[in-house]
Scaffold this motif. Sequence first.
Motif, short mmCIF file in Angstrom:
data_model
loop_
_atom_site.label_atom_id
_atom_site.label_comp_id
_atom_site.label_asym_id
_atom_site.label_seq_id
_atom_site.Cartn_x
_atom_site.Cartn_y
_atom_site.Cartn_z
N MET A 58 0.83 -1.21 0.00
CA MET A 58 0.00 0.00 0.00
C MET A 58 0.86 1.25 0.00
SD MET A 58 -3.13 -0.98 2.60
CE MET A 58 -2.88 -2.62 3.28
N ARG A 59 1.92 1.24 0.78
CA ARG A 59 2.80 2.40 0.81
C ARG A 59 3.51 2.60 -0.53
NH1 ARG A 59 5.75 2.55 6.80
NH2 ARG A 59 3.87 3.07 7.99
N LEU A 62 1.03 4.22 -2.71
CA LEU A 62 0.89 5.61 -2.25
C LEU A 62 1.99 6.48 -2.81
CD1 LEU A 62 -0.74 7.39 -0.09
CD2 LEU A 62 1.17 6.87 1.43
N VAL A 139 -2.88 9.36 -2.51
CA VAL A 139 -4.04 8.89 -1.76
C VAL A 139 -5.14 8.47 -2.72
CG1 VAL A 139 -5.89 9.60 -0.20
CG2 VAL A 139 -3.52 10.19 0.32
N LEU A 142 -4.18 5.17 -4.34
CA LEU A 142 -4.31 4.05 -3.42
C LEU A 142 -5.77 3.72 -3.15
CD1 LEU A 142 -3.12 1.94 -1.53
CD2 LEU A 142 -2.90 3.72 0.22
N ALA A 143 -6.63 4.73 -3.10
CA ALA A 143 -8.06 4.48 -2.89
C ALA A 143 -8.63 3.59 -3.98
CB ALA A 143 -8.82 5.80 -2.82
N LEU A 146 -7.31 0.00 -3.34
CA LEU A 146 -7.97 -0.62 -2.19
C LEU A 146 -9.39 -1.06 -2.54
CD1 LEU A 146 -6.77 1.80 0.63
CD2 LEU A 146 -6.16 -0.61 0.38
N GLY A 244 -12.37 2.76 1.01
CA GLY A 244 -11.12 2.88 0.27
C GLY A 244 -10.42 4.20 0.49
N THR A 247 -9.31 4.52 4.21
CA THR A 247 -8.15 3.68 4.50
C THR A 247 -6.89 4.23 3.83
OG1 THR A 247 -9.60 1.76 4.65
CG2 THR A 247 -7.25 1.33 4.42
N ALA A 248 -7.03 4.73 2.61
CA ALA A 248 -5.87 5.31 1.92
C ALA A 248 -5.33 6.51 2.69
CB ALA A 248 -6.26 5.71 0.50
N ARG A 249 -6.22 7.34 3.20
CA ARG A 249 -5.78 8.49 3.98
C ARG A 249 -5.13 8.04 5.29
NH1 ARG A 249 -9.31 13.91 3.67
NH2 ARG A 249 -7.29 14.57 4.45
N ALA A 358 -8.16 -3.39 4.39
CA ALA A 358 -7.84 -3.45 2.96
C ALA A 358 -8.21 -4.78 2.33
CB ALA A 358 -6.35 -3.18 2.75
#
Length: 562
Positions: A58-59, A62, A139, A142-143, A146, A244, A247-249, A358
Amino acid sequence: MRKVLRLWAAATTVAAIVLLPGSTGPVLAQPMAGTITPAAESKAAITLDGDHLTVTQMRAVLRGTAGTLQLSNEAADRMRDSRSGALDALKAGQRVYGWNQALGPLKDHPLTDAEQLDFQRRILRSHAAGVGDELPVGVARLALVLRANSMARAHMGVRPEMVRRMLALVNAGVTPVMPAVGSLGTGDLQPMAAAGLVLTGDGATARLRGGPERPAAAVLAEAGLPDRFALEAGEALPLLSGSGVLTARYVASTYRAETFLDQFDGAFALFLEATRAEADSLDPRTHAERRIPVEEKEAARLRSLISGSRWTTEEGRLRFGEKSPRVQDAVSVRAAPHIAATLRQTLSEADTIITREANASTSNPLVFQRDGGDYEFVMGGNWDGAQIGHAIDTLNAQVTDVAVLSHELSGRLIASKWSYGLPDNLGAPPVGLNSGMVQVQTVGAALIPEMQARAMPAGVLSRPEKFGQEDHNTMAMASVRNLDDNLERAETVLAVQFLLAAQGIDLARPTMDPLPLAKATQALHERFRQRVQTLGEDRWMTPDVRAAVAMVEAGDLRPDVT
């Protein structure tokens, strides 16, 4: 929220914009040695199956350092089976929210088969009502990933083609412009509706590889993607009804908070050196007796940072003129390992929450296979963000607490009585003619009450909306906005501590030489002085503060821990 490019949300090489002392304009500073930049990271491909997406991956998404994203063949097969079963359940007469029934307070309005396709387009248009600052590109990217991963679990009834369309946008560098304000934490309706308009080619705006905001049609065309993608029955709501964006934030905020905390350790170590603090409060025996493992590790980390220092010894204190034993330092010094460890434990727990979130079906309704092989819809509240929202509120409170601690340490540095003999205001001779850094310290003071006010947990501020159909709302998006705003303030407060601690060391050094600082603190002090010079005669201080803030924002002041 300040619109700056941050390493945790950007897809480009990290470089800080700073104002060097005495300069009249910004200078693009190159990344410090050891700074992680996207170019230095390998771009590993990620295959989504709804069950194995990691925080590390995820990172990478991001930061824009992930490789190609794809849907696993097994997940695609499960999605097809689930979609077929969902359609069969509708044919058998099940009335389902968001499929053959309308939404929210209009849930009792039935939809005909002919209306269901048009309904998808109308859902996106009506729900894309968000305002406020644009979510950072990382962000937003990633949203999408996710949400795609949640869909890959095959309980939302959407086609695999929809997930592949979402991943095609990400792989091509197309990022929807998603406004930050509108969601109540019960789903990501407004921002994800904007993403849906880009996904389908029905309007809104987007960016290509972080470039300028343009109409989605032009961005899709330049990216070489089809300009249209039609949603089929039941596919709009699963895009919106989930966590999504939230969680991304949260992923971005936890990474930022982790960077802040690592740098706090460095600033605290410089404080210990500048004030020649006694190190008994870091004794491993006392922390083992508290029986909190993360606290033991935090104390060990701090011990390593001042290992080899002869300033933080009785010898060093006697050299600076202290006539009697220190006995013990103030609470802000002795309790720092406990306070920092509490935040570090919360960040560790956040990884568990994020991983679970996630890889879960955060939507309503969901589709399940019965024992007999057929499928049914189950309507519930899996989009609710109570756990993640309250976790964000807790993180915000603890970031604020560490920032308050940082400010208290800064207050000790500018007072001769509290610093055990450093010049008042940390002014260079002649003190009095030189006013020193007292106004730098009050920059932090100005931000602390703002942080304390914004640390109020939004998760207890539910209010009923939408005719009472949504009568409890987690307000988790307000929670994460408060957290991000406070992280920005905390970074400035910490930058102030770096400025004061480095100045304290420089003012003490003529007396303390030839006693050495610890290897880690000496290296960190030298790194800081590459950007900000020691204060001699009074000068314009805003450029110094800005340069220090830029270093903290970029994560350049993480200490080297052995």
